[in-house]
Design a protein around this motif. Structure first.
Motif, PDB file in Angstrom:
ATOM      1  N   LYS A  50       0.828  -1.436   0.089  1.00  0.00           N
ATOM      2  CA  LYS A  50      -0.048  -0.037   0.204  1.00  0.00           C
ATOM      3  C   LYS A  50       0.903   1.342  -0.124  1.00  0.00           C
ATOM      4  O   LYS A  50       0.488   2.410  -0.332  1.00  0.00           O
ATOM      5  CB  LYS A  50      -0.895  -0.044   1.316  1.00  0.00           C
ATOM      6  N   ILE A  51       2.099   1.133   0.614  1.00  0.00           N
ATOM      7  CA  ILE A  51       2.562   2.468   0.851  1.00  0.00           C
ATOM      8  C   ILE A  51       4.021   2.546  -0.228  1.00  0.00           C
ATOM      9  O   ILE A  51       4.593   3.540  -0.307  1.00  0.00           O
ATOM     10  CB  ILE A  51       3.147   2.570   2.213  1.00  0.00           C
ATOM     11  N   ARG A  52       4.297   1.432  -1.053  1.00  0.00           N
ATOM     12  CA  ARG A  52       5.699   1.419  -1.663  1.00  0.00           C
ATOM     13  C   ARG A  52       5.673   2.577  -2.470  1.00  0.00           C
ATOM     14  O   ARG A  52       6.569   3.263  -2.936  1.00  0.00           O
ATOM     15  CB  ARG A  52       5.728  -0.025  -2.446  1.00  0.00           C
ATOM     16  N   THR A  53       4.533   2.896  -3.229  1.00  0.00           N
ATOM     17  CA  THR A  53       4.653   3.946  -4.319  1.00  0.00           C
ATOM     18  C   THR A  53       4.350   5.238  -3.907  1.00  0.00           C
ATOM     19  O   THR A  53       4.673   6.087  -4.541  1.00  0.00           O
ATOM     20  CB  THR A  53       3.337   3.602  -5.341  1.00  0.00           C
ATOM     21  N   LEU A  54       3.986   5.369  -2.597  1.00  0.00           N
ATOM     22  CA  LEU A  54       3.712   6.746  -2.041  1.00  0.00           C
ATOM     23  C   LEU A  54       5.165   7.649  -1.675  1.00  0.00           C
ATOM     24  O   LEU A  54       6.306   6.994  -1.402  1.00  0.00           O
ATOM     25  CB  LEU A  54       2.982   6.741  -0.841  1.00  0.00           C
ATOM     26  N   LYS A  55       5.236   8.607  -2.070  1.00  0.00           N
ATOM     27  CA  LYS A  55       6.153   9.434  -1.802  1.00  0.00           C
ATOM     28  C   LYS A  55       5.824  10.416  -0.610  1.00  0.00           C
ATOM     29  O   LYS A  55       4.696  10.958  -0.312  1.00  0.00           O
ATOM     30  CB  LYS A  55       6.634  10.553  -3.107  1.00  0.00           C
ATOM     31  N   ALA A  84       2.529  11.204   3.898  1.00  0.00           N
ATOM     32  CA  ALA A  84       1.837  10.317   2.764  1.00  0.00           C
ATOM     33  C   ALA A  84       1.869   9.081   3.287  1.00  0.00           C
ATOM     34  O   ALA A  84       0.744   8.475   3.324  1.00  0.00           O
ATOM     35  CB  ALA A  84       2.000  10.704   1.227  1.00  0.00           C
ATOM     36  N   LYS A  85       3.061   8.587   3.573  1.00  0.00           N
ATOM     37  CA  LYS A  85       2.917   7.157   3.853  1.00  0.00           C
ATOM     38  C   LYS A  85       2.534   6.718   5.035  1.00  0.00           C
ATOM     39  O   LYS A  85       1.590   5.903   5.302  1.00  0.00           O
ATOM     40  CB  LYS A  85       4.664   6.457   3.924  1.00  0.00           C
ATOM     41  N   LEU A  86       2.653   7.773   6.185  1.00  0.00           N
ATOM     42  CA  LEU A  86       1.910   7.525   7.505  1.00  0.00           C
ATOM     43  C   LEU A  86       0.781   7.455   7.422  1.00  0.00           C
ATOM     44  O   LEU A  86      -0.154   6.823   7.709  1.00  0.00           O
ATOM     45  CB  LEU A  86       2.599   8.290   8.777  1.00  0.00           C
ATOM     46  N   ARG A  87       0.240   8.539   6.633  1.00  0.00           N
ATOM     47  CA  ARG A  87      -1.419   8.486   6.504  1.00  0.00           C
ATOM     48  C   ARG A  87      -1.907   7.329   6.032  1.00  0.00           C
ATOM     49  O   ARG A  87      -2.890   6.768   6.452  1.00  0.00           O
ATOM     50  CB  ARG A  87      -1.650   9.575   5.517  1.00  0.00           C
ATOM     51  N   ALA A  88      -1.402   6.799   4.873  1.00  0.00           N
ATOM     52  CA  ALA A  88      -1.738   5.630   4.195  1.00  0.00           C
ATOM     53  C   ALA A  88      -1.429   4.478   5.347  1.00  0.00           C
ATOM     54  O   ALA A  88      -2.650   3.565   5.490  1.00  0.00           O
ATOM     55  CB  ALA A  88      -0.928   5.223   3.061  1.00  0.00           C
ATOM     56  N   ILE A  89      -0.472   4.341   6.002  1.00  0.00           N
ATOM     57  CA  ILE A  89      -0.566   3.469   7.232  1.00  0.00           C
ATOM     58  C   ILE A  89      -1.422   3.119   8.200  1.00  0.00           C
ATOM     59  O   ILE A  89      -2.097   2.288   8.271  1.00  0.00           O
ATOM     60  CB  ILE A  89       1.013   3.329   7.693  1.00  0.00           C
ATOM     61  N   LEU A  90      -1.974   4.547   8.763  1.00  0.00           N
ATOM     62  CA  LEU A  90      -2.962   4.629   9.650  1.00  0.00           C
ATOM     63  C   LEU A  90      -4.142   4.052   9.001  1.00  0.00           C
ATOM     64  O   LEU A  90      -4.854   3.368   9.647  1.00  0.00           O
ATOM     65  CB  LEU A  90      -2.906   5.917  10.126  1.00  0.00           C
ATOM     66  N   ARG A  91      -4.318   4.570   7.631  1.00  0.00           N
ATOM     67  CA  ARG A  91      -5.707   4.219   7.274  1.00  0.00           C
ATOM     68  C   ARG A  91      -5.861   2.710   6.803  1.00  0.00           C
ATOM     69  O   ARG A  91      -6.689   2.208   7.362  1.00  0.00           O
ATOM     70  CB  ARG A  91      -6.059   4.897   5.907  1.00  0.00           C
TER      71      ARG A  91
END
Lengths: 200, 200, 200, 200
Positions: A72-77, A81-88
């Motif tokens: 989910k987070i690999r492509t995020l910069k 942004a990554k932590l937001r994705a991780i939390l979600r």
DNA sequence: AATGAATGAGACTTCATTCAT
DNA sequence: CATGAATGAAGTCTCATTCAT
């Protein structure tokens, strides 16, 4: 694909169900076998002991969760942004896999033999990943300078306990609402920022 | 004064010790009795069943913790001040009572009969208290408008998981460091505030 | 008279009560002590073991019954008169002392140590007394020539089982009716005598 | 055919043996299992509790005895003939099944839960059968007019106690002798009939 | 490979008995 | 003496695991 009727998978699924609701020790192999629709003896052709199933459940679960999150987070910069994705995604994942979440919370501590090594696993592996993201964010100036291990652990605790307590999440609306709250809390804190202008 | 040599207390203390390290189900009454330096039969003159000890431990522990926290924040003014104290004291309390913390985390879920009512207790009682403080802070403008139940649960999860994971906290230096990190995180969030213009 | 508040007697009475209703093995010393209104420890100042109470109960009961019966028939002349009295008084005695009767019936067999000797006692002592009366009656021509041991045992069995089964004997009327029936049965048999010629 | 090596039957037989000699409460499941040559756990795959075995033993025993007796007297005509057969066959049956007889005598009274219903069973079922035979005999003039319930109970008591006390019946000669004595006693009574004519 | 009957180690709990007060 | 708290032996029952079919 191992076409044994999916017995192994059925056993794992059954075990996850009953372990997560009754606890590991209160569950009998008989119950697992019945729920998996296999004979009790069959259980032992797939797993050497009852504990081994727990190990596999935790191992597979943690691994799968790690890979899922990774994807989910690999492509995020950007760390934010990554932590937001991780939390979600972690909230979503725990919500979708509540039994696993309960299992991790209940059984990961206090097991002697092998499974105690999973207390290590979860720290070393999953939390360490969070920690790295945070560290990077700090280095790159996106995040404030805080103890990354503590923050990583806190993030994990926040999300998992909320996911665990919120059993009655039937509507996805509610989940989104909760997620937004956690995002705000984690990234901006709970304090009302000082509205400076009144001070002119 | 009940001068029975404190047998009842010794049994409770011994049970807390072994329950928290081995888990409730993996612990035998024999072990509890031995550690409490009483005969196995004596155990049953003080408690009707092994589960009853768990109930008492959770009940007493939760009650005591609630009262302790209550006392710490009663005189404080302002929601921020109260929440800062709660975070600090809860971390300290869980650090000082790690076995209890582990017990709550592990055994509060997944018990059927009576103890499941404690899942209610902890939510209804303790978390509700946090919630009220937060609500008040929101109404009075000290805190941002967020879902108070979620925030309360998140705060609890943050602190308890951090306290649990950080077993190797031998120095109080470390505890203070961790506390500061959590305070910053909870009140101000992790994001680096945009220093919009000073970078010129 | 041993004026210890009658504790010993209270214990014996209490034990008889509970033994006869719950059985020896299902009765705890605690129950006996409570019913006797003494401390559990006091029990052991009067009797060395629980079984010892049973022994005493059976011993005393049998002895008392023997003496009671002895007294009732000593002055009577003739075996028929004596047996009639025995049947009547034994029925009465068992009716008045149902607990003892139940105790004898249930516990006299199948005890190892000492109490098994009471199987001997009851045979040797009580039944032998019956046997002697019967033998005398046979010798003197009052009674028919039958195996006296069997008849004595049958008489005992008849009366005790009837007394045991007939728990609901509240009215003494009923007891008299039953007694009359047994008297007729024992002395004259159940067969309708052939009135061969009187019908002319 | 259930070819499980007859384990269930072996357990029942073993239990009957030890129950009847040591009593129900003095018997351990271990002893039963050992005598039945099965593991202790196997006992519990066939019976849920130790008491359940007692229930089965009494139930089956009583049922079997009832059917056996029924078969013996069905074809007989006349109440006297039937009662003679009953007395003979019951004595024989109890002699052949002394353990069962002891079990009934000792355990049928004083058990609370289910087994107490067997006190009902034996009265309602078996003794009632005797009673009916006697009533018929009275109506048809073969027997004297006596209280049939009491007579039925007395007959049962007579035979069972004699069978129980007469443990040392090794020779069948003795059994016949005893039977003859009981027949004479029950049908004709013990009194020497007045032989009037010799007085001429 | 699949099964479930068989097993015994071990858990919880009871209770007769002791003993310090 | 009277007491009841303390104790551990012993009993019932469970259940993970094995193994013959």
């Amino acid at each position: 694909m191992s076409d044994d009727g999916g017995k192994r998978e059925r056993i794992l699924a059954a075990a996850l169900d009953v372990f997560s609701t009754q606890g590991f020790s209160n569950t009998t192999v008989q119950e697992i076998a019945e729920r998996a629709k296999v004979g009790k003896g069959t259980f032992y052709t797939y797993f050497p002991t009852k504990e081994d199933v727990l190990i596999h459940l935790l191992d597979d679960g943690l691994t799968h969760m790690g890979q899922y999150m990774e994807g989910k987070i690999r492509t995020l910069k950007g760390s934010v942004a990554k932590l937001r994705a991780i939390l979600r995604e972690q909230l979503q994942y725990f919500h979708d896999h509540q039994p696993l979440c309960r299992l991790i919370t209940r059984e990961v501590w206090g097991h002697h033999d092998q499974s105690s090594s999973f207390a290590q696993r979860i720290r070393s592996s999953y939390i360490k990943m969070l920690q790295e993201v945070i560290d990077k964010g700090i280095r790159e100036g996106e995040l404030r300078t805080l103890d990354s291990e503590t923050v990583a652990t806190a993030l994990y605790g926040m999300v998992s306990v909320v996911a665990l307590y919120t059993t009655d999440l039937s509507s996805d609306k509610a989940l989104e609402h909760i997620e937004m709250t956690l995002q705000e809390l984690f990234f901006s804190g709970i304090t009302q920022p000082h509205t400076l202008m009144g001070e002119a």
